[in-house]
Design a protein around this motif. Sequence first.
Motif, PDB file in Angstrom:
ATOM      1  N   ASP A  76       2.113 -11.340   2.543  1.00 20.85           N
ATOM      2  CA  ASP A  76       0.620 -11.733   2.148  1.00 20.85           C
ATOM      3  C   ASP A  76       0.169 -13.125   2.471  1.00 20.85           C
ATOM      4  O   ASP A  76       0.861 -13.950   2.138  1.00 20.85           O
ATOM      5  N   ARG A  77      -1.002 -13.396   3.097  1.00 19.44           N
ATOM      6  CA  ARG A  77      -1.312 -14.805   3.307  1.00 19.44           C
ATOM      7  C   ARG A  77      -1.602 -15.524   2.134  1.00 19.44           C
ATOM      8  O   ARG A  77      -1.420 -16.873   2.009  1.00 19.44           O
ATOM      9  N   SER A  78      -2.291 -14.920   0.986  1.00 21.00           N
ATOM     10  CA  SER A  78      -2.281 -15.709  -0.199  1.00 21.00           C
ATOM     11  C   SER A  78      -1.045 -16.253  -0.717  1.00 21.00           C
ATOM     12  O   SER A  78      -1.013 -17.255  -1.413  1.00 21.00           O
ATOM     13  N   ILE A  81       0.090 -19.321   1.333  1.00 13.86           N
ATOM     14  CA  ILE A  81      -0.703 -20.299   0.933  1.00 13.86           C
ATOM     15  C   ILE A  81      -0.173 -20.960  -0.479  1.00 13.86           C
ATOM     16  O   ILE A  81       0.147 -22.001  -0.621  1.00 13.86           O
ATOM     17  N   LEU A  82       0.025 -20.103  -1.483  1.00 19.03           N
ATOM     18  CA  LEU A  82       0.843 -20.444  -2.928  1.00 19.03           C
ATOM     19  C   LEU A  82       1.885 -20.995  -2.769  1.00 19.03           C
ATOM     20  O   LEU A  82       2.408 -21.875  -3.614  1.00 19.03           O
TER      21      LEU A  82
END
Length: 125
Positions: A76-78, A81-82
Motif C-alpha cells: 500500500d502507498r501509505s 511513504i511511511l
Amino acid sequence: MKNRIQLGSVLKARCPSCHKGSVLSGVITIRPKCTVCNYNFHPEPGFYLGAMMVGFLLTAMVTVPPMVFLKFMGVDRSILILFPFLEFLFVGTLIFFYSRVFWLHLEYRMTHRLDGHDSGDSQDK
Ligand SMILES: [Zn+2]
C-alpha cells in the motif's frame, strides 16, 4: 592487508591507527585524540562534515532497494511513504554513528601513506 580499512575496527569504533583505543567518549562524542597511540581524531576543523557524504550514501543504500522491493510487492502507498521514516528511526542513529567512524578510517588510509609513514605502524606521534 594493512592498506585496507579494517571493518572490525570500524564496527567496534576503534582508532584507525592502533585499532585499540576507542574513538568515542560517551555515546556519540568523538575524542580529540586516541588514548593509546595519541592519533589525532580531528585532523582539521569541520572534518566530520565529509562524513555526511558517507551518511547520504549509506542511507540511499539501505532505503532505495527495499523501497523498490516493496513497490513491486504491491504494498500500500501509505506504507511506502511511511517506510523511510520508520526505517530512519531504527538505522538512522547507526548510520550517523558509523559514517563518522568510517570517514575517520578512510582519512587515515588515504593520508597515512602520503605522510611517508610505513604501513600499519603505531609508533608515530
Ligand atoms: Zn590509536
